[in-house]
Design an enzyme around this catalytic site. Structure first.
Site, PDB file in Angstrom:
ATOM      1  N   ASN A 149       0.840  -1.191   0.000  1.00  0.00           N
ATOM      2  CA  ASN A 149       0.000   0.000   0.000  1.00  0.00           C
ATOM      3  C   ASN A 149       0.876   1.241   0.000  1.00  0.00           C
ATOM      4  O   ASN A 149       1.804   1.350   0.804  1.00  0.00           O
ATOM      5  CB  ASN A 149      -0.873   0.018   1.262  1.00  0.00           C
ATOM      6  CG  ASN A 149      -1.819   1.199   1.277  1.00  0.00           C
ATOM      7  OD1 ASN A 149      -2.763   1.250   0.508  1.00  0.00           O
ATOM      8  ND2 ASN A 149      -1.549   2.169   2.136  1.00  0.00           N
ATOM      9  N   GLU A 150       0.602   2.141  -0.892  1.00  0.00           N
ATOM     10  CA  GLU A 150       1.283   3.446  -0.922  1.00  0.00           C
ATOM     11  C   GLU A 150       2.750   3.351  -0.498  1.00  0.00           C
ATOM     12  O   GLU A 150       3.164   3.938   0.497  1.00  0.00           O
ATOM     13  CB  GLU A 150       0.536   4.460  -0.068  1.00  0.00           C
ATOM     14  CG  GLU A 150      -0.800   4.829  -0.663  1.00  0.00           C
ATOM     15  CD  GLU A 150      -1.466   6.029   0.012  1.00  0.00           C
ATOM     16  OE1 GLU A 150      -1.143   6.314   1.177  1.00  0.00           O
ATOM     17  OE2 GLU A 150      -2.315   6.661  -0.630  1.00  0.00           O
ATOM     18  N   GLU A 307      -8.253   5.037  -4.914  1.00  0.00           N
ATOM     19  CA  GLU A 307      -8.879   5.584  -3.704  1.00  0.00           C
ATOM     20  C   GLU A 307      -9.250   7.033  -3.940  1.00  0.00           C
ATOM     21  O   GLU A 307      -8.528   7.785  -4.589  1.00  0.00           O
ATOM     22  CB  GLU A 307      -7.902   5.563  -2.522  1.00  0.00           C
ATOM     23  CG  GLU A 307      -7.513   4.203  -2.019  1.00  0.00           C
ATOM     24  CD  GLU A 307      -6.552   4.317  -0.821  1.00  0.00           C
ATOM     25  OE1 GLU A 307      -6.552   5.348  -0.121  1.00  0.00           O
ATOM     26  OE2 GLU A 307      -5.781   3.366  -0.617  1.00  0.00           O
ATOM     27  N   TRP A 315      -6.851  13.252   7.592  1.00  0.00           N
ATOM     28  CA  TRP A 315      -5.441  13.561   7.852  1.00  0.00           C
ATOM     29  C   TRP A 315      -5.027  14.947   7.387  1.00  0.00           C
ATOM     30  O   TRP A 315      -3.891  15.351   7.566  1.00  0.00           O
ATOM     31  CB  TRP A 315      -4.537  12.505   7.200  1.00  0.00           C
ATOM     32  CG  TRP A 315      -4.939  12.164   5.784  1.00  0.00           C
ATOM     33  CD1 TRP A 315      -5.746  11.130   5.404  1.00  0.00           C
ATOM     34  CD2 TRP A 315      -4.593  12.858   4.582  1.00  0.00           C
ATOM     35  NE1 TRP A 315      -5.924  11.135   4.039  1.00  0.00           N
ATOM     36  CE2 TRP A 315      -5.222  12.182   3.507  1.00  0.00           C
ATOM     37  CE3 TRP A 315      -3.815  13.983   4.300  1.00  0.00           C
ATOM     38  CZ2 TRP A 315      -5.104  12.597   2.185  1.00  0.00           C
ATOM     39  CZ3 TRP A 315      -3.704  14.403   2.984  1.00  0.00           C
ATOM     40  CH2 TRP A 315      -4.341  13.704   1.949  1.00  0.00           C
ATOM     41  N   LYS A 356     -11.093   6.834  11.832  1.00  0.00           N
ATOM     42  CA  LYS A 356     -12.531   6.703  12.109  1.00  0.00           C
ATOM     43  C   LYS A 356     -13.324   7.923  11.642  1.00  0.00           C
ATOM     44  O   LYS A 356     -14.531   7.851  11.469  1.00  0.00           O
ATOM     45  CB  LYS A 356     -12.792   6.400  13.577  1.00  0.00           C
ATOM     46  CG  LYS A 356     -12.313   7.427  14.574  1.00  0.00           C
ATOM     47  CD  LYS A 356     -12.657   6.956  15.986  1.00  0.00           C
ATOM     48  CE  LYS A 356     -12.099   7.850  17.066  1.00  0.00           C
ATOM     49  NZ  LYS A 356     -10.638   7.930  17.063  1.00  0.00           N
ATOM     50  N   HIS A 358     -12.585   9.412   8.799  1.00  0.00           N
ATOM     51  CA  HIS A 358     -12.400   9.492   7.348  1.00  0.00           C
ATOM     52  C   HIS A 358     -13.712   9.068   6.700  1.00  0.00           C
ATOM     53  O   HIS A 358     -14.310   8.066   7.080  1.00  0.00           O
ATOM     54  CB  HIS A 358     -11.277   8.547   6.923  1.00  0.00           C
ATOM     55  CG  HIS A 358     -10.803   8.756   5.522  1.00  0.00           C
ATOM     56  ND1 HIS A 358     -11.581   8.461   4.424  1.00  0.00           N
ATOM     57  CD2 HIS A 358      -9.628   9.234   5.043  1.00  0.00           C
ATOM     58  CE1 HIS A 358     -10.883   8.750   3.320  1.00  0.00           C
ATOM     59  NE2 HIS A 358      -9.715   9.221   3.663  1.00  0.00           N
TER      60      HIS A 358
HETATM   61  C1  GLA Z   1      -4.246   6.354   1.846  1.00  0.00           C
HETATM   62  C2  GLA Z   1      -4.164   4.897   2.232  1.00  0.00           C
HETATM   63  C3  GLA Z   1      -5.400   4.368   2.867  1.00  0.00           C
HETATM   64  C4  GLA Z   1      -5.993   5.380   3.806  1.00  0.00           C
HETATM   65  C5  GLA Z   1      -6.254   6.674   3.061  1.00  0.00           C
HETATM   66  C6  GLA Z   1      -6.905   7.735   3.907  1.00  0.00           C
HETATM   67  O1  GLA Z   1      -4.578   6.584   0.559  1.00  0.00           O
HETATM   68  O2  GLA Z   1      -3.807   4.079   1.157  1.00  0.00           O
HETATM   69  O3  GLA Z   1      -5.051   3.183   3.556  1.00  0.00           O
HETATM   70  O4  GLA Z   1      -5.119   5.599   4.858  1.00  0.00           O
HETATM   71  O5  GLA Z   1      -5.029   7.184   2.648  1.00  0.00           O
HETATM   72  O6  GLA Z   1      -7.106   8.905   3.163  1.00  0.00           O
END
Ligand code: GLA
Length: 676
Positions: A149-150, A307, A315, A356, A358
């Site tokens: 992930n990212e 996403e 955030w 939570k 988000h």
């Molecule tokens: C990123 C992550 C997700 C989540 C989102 C929240 O894109 O890949 O797991 O944390 O941010 O915006």
């Protein structure tokens, strides 16, 4: 098409049901149906659940989830779960956690905290990916693989230091070559043994993010870290491909994320996917440019919007809601620019920890009677109706704007001439000048074939890598128009200055010599005074940031500076070279100037705006099977109209036909096909 199993724009997103109890799952399924959700990205952070200890794997939960989703009509984008290692692993093998830029050894915690050069981490991650692939390769729900992930963040551990030395040996072959490339005679840095080289952390060469004493080593460390993380991706990718050859593999990128060279990454990814999180005040043209960059990574191939939030993030400092209609509008913005999926983070909100608050398709209220759910469900219906009509459609832009991560690293690391120089911002200025005039551009890398474009723009091409100048010369010679700016052609790929006069290797094609570079203080400016032959452009325009003091060496001077001791020196030049022209914009102009300049260049090259429309309308066109789909996106609250020409076009969303003036409702979208 990303996967023929699901021949439509995929709709859904990240789904983490392991965070709540079984009775809720049935509700999730019911609501997915209501919202038209057909893809769930699962298992993104489930490593600890699947592998409770070194020798135990427990796939029972995942087995059940895959089956449940499939039986409910939901396909799966299956993540390998390696974005966060389990706590037991960090305890047993402390090497798997990172050391940060300040030299602090991290403990277990957070995510994306795995040392990319830890053999233990690599072994376990690849093994897990392989096990998953072996187990689920033929599962009917599976439509894509999502690795980790990212990816991002750098590591400064001993393992990375050792691997860096090996990487350097491969790159340079000898210490002599390395000492030359890094110019180590400066400040007495000559290396006599590879073991003397240490990572450029805040314990050695760097401070405050991108400040460094030695650009050479810092630049190489960025290359090396991008490469190390990519190796982790490739190890998992290979482990998957051993079992599952036909399912596309991706990882979610982050647009202009500074730390990884995504053009390198793209070479190893089957399909690009990315996470789009603009805030309320992000210019829409910036988001458009980022989508275009993601499309450009694989030369125009459609990408996945992996996403976005249906409503708000958690955030950002201020997590504003997407206003009514904006989620739909921005989803179509992605589709217009090449996305073949519309996926959210997250399908249901968690109840604990930092995400939570988000946004999610299913809110904490838990039912479908919310604004956000209603909007999601409406879009779900629309995407179902659209079917496969837009899948695989392509851009036919005739302008390429170059963006290069290594150039960005070098600019960011540069000590001087100005801390205010922001490469992405300068690129965006040029992109925006076209965007505001409804002229399309592709975002491309330095390795792209330029011959398919009529105009190529390379803002702040500070680093000129081997072969690039020759490519530009060939492009211009053959009739292309090339535009570059101040602070270009200064260094080679090692950040060593090309001596003999700026802009170095680009000097010949541009027909100029830049003698000095002035950095203007915040609030200071100069003027670009256009020459008479520029008709409507014939006035003076403000400029700031940096001013190159240039001399024409064959180029024609089109504008001069208006003030200061270099008043009267060239501020804009054009050099005729072969059949084409090469422009040099010696400073950072305002938007009006750039719009005027680029509109003139487009007119010269017979590049037409897609429509004529007021600010607030975004227009973009995708082409498929001989049909052109013109997207008109209204980013304002009130209705706006665009002049689309006399030919009749049909809105694929409503079946309504338009010609002449098309009225686009506030925050509305028209997708106008020229095949009625
Ligand atoms: C990123 C992550 C997700 C989540 C989102 C929240 O894109 O890949 O797991 O944390 O941010 O915006």
């Amino acid at each position: 098409m990303i996967n023929e199993k699901l021949p439509k724009i995929w709709y859904g997103g990240d789904y983490n049901p392991e965070q709540w109890d079984a009775p809720v799952w049935a509700e999730d399924e019911r609501m997915f149906k209501l919202a038209g959700i057909d893809v769930a990205t699962i298992n993104v952070f489930s490593w600890a659940l699947i592998q409770p200890s070194e020798d135990t794997y427990d796939f029972s939960g995942l087995d059940e989830l895959m089956d449940r989703l499939y039986n409910n009509g939901t396909y799966v984008c299956l993540a390998t779960g390696t974005g966060a290692h389990p706590a037991w692993m960090a305890r047993r093998y402390p090497e798997v956690t990172r050391v940060d830029v300040q030299g602090r050894k991290r403990k277990f915690g957070g995510r994306h905290n795995s040392n990319p050069n830890s053999p233990v981490y690599r072994k376990f991650a690849a093994r897990l990916a392989g096990r998953l692939a072996e187990r689920y390769k033929d599962h009917p729900a599976l439509v894509a693989w999502h690795i980790s992930n990212e990816y991002g963040g750098y590591d400064y551990s001993e393992q990375s230091e050792a691997a860096f030395r090996v990487w350097l040996k491969n790159r340079y072959g000898s210490l002599d070559a390395l000492n030359k490339a890094w110019n180590t005679r400066f400040w007495g840095h000559t290396f006599y043994d590879w073991e003397e080289i240490v990572v450029p952390s805040e314990l050695s060469e760097e401070w405050n993010g991108n400040r460094t004493n030695f650009q050479g080593i810092s630049l190489d460390y960025r290359r090396f870290m991008s490469h190390s993380l990519l190796e982790c991706y490739r190890l998992e990718n290979d482990a998957i491909k051993e079992h599952s050859r036909n399912i596309p593999v991706t990882t979610n990128l982050m647009g202009f994320y500074p730390e990884l060279d995504y053009f390198e990454w793209a070479k190893h990814m089957d399909v690009i996917s990315w996470d789009n999180y603009p805030s309320l005040d992000t210019p829409v043209s910036h988001t458009a440019m980022t989508h275009d960059l993601m499309r450009g990574l694989k030369h125009g191939q459609p990408f996945m919007l992996m996403e976005q939030t249906p409503s708000q993030q958690n955030w950002q400092p201020y997590n504003s809601l997407k206003r009514p209609g904006v989620m739909r509008l921005w989803s179509y913005q992605a589709v217009a620019r090449g996305a073949d999926t519309v996926l959210f983070f997250q399908l249901r909100r968690s109840i604990g920890a930092c995400e939570k608050y988000h946004g999610a398709v299913i809110e904490h209220a838990g039912h479908e009677h919310t604004r956000v759910f209603r909007e999601c469900a409406e879009l779900g219906k629309e995407l179902e109706q659209l079917g496969d009509q837009l899948l695989d459609a392509r851009s036919e832009a005739q302008i390429g704007i170059i963006y290069d991560w290594e150039n960005r690293w070098a600019i960011d690391l540069s000590s001087g001439p100005s801390v205010a120089l922001d490469y992405v911002n300068e690129v965006h200025k040029y992109y925006d000048a076209l965007y505001q005039q409804n002229i399309e551009a592709d975002m491309i890398g330095v390795e792209e074939d330029l011959s398919r474009y009529k105009i190529v723009i390379a803002p702040v091409m500070y680093m000129v890598k081997p072969g690039f100048a020759g490519k530009v010369e060939a492009f211009v010679k053959a009739g292309g128009t090339f535009v570059t700016t101040f602070f270009s052609g200064i260094v080679n790929e090692n950040d060593l200055v090309t001596v003999g006069g700026y802009p170095g290797e680009l000097r010949k094609v541009l027909g100029i010599w830049a003698e000095e570079i002035d950095a203007l203080l915040p609030g200071m400016g100069n003027e670009i005074v256009m020459g008479k032959e520029w008709g409507a452009l014939n006035r003076s325009y403000p400029c700031d940031l940096l001013c190159d003091l240039i001399h024409a060496e064959g180029a024609e001077v089109l504008a001069e500076y208006g003030t200061d001791f270099y008043k009267g020196m060239p501020a804009l030049t054009v050099n005729r070279f072969g059949e084409g022209k090469a422009y040099y914009v010696a400073t950072s102009p305002d938007a009006l100037f750039l719009q005027g300049l680029l509109s003139n260049l487009c007119a010269e090259k017979e590049i037409q705006p897609l429509v004529s429309a007021p600010e607030g309308i975004e227009s973009v066109q995708r082409v498929k099977d001989g049909a052109a789909y013109l997207f008109l996106l209204n980013h304002k609250e009130g209705e706006l109209s665009a002049e689309i020409g006399s030919a009749e076009r049909t809105d694929v969303l409503t079946g309504k036909t338009f010609s002449g003036t098309a009225v686009v409702p506030g925050r509305g979208v028209l997708i106008l096909s020229d095949k009625n």
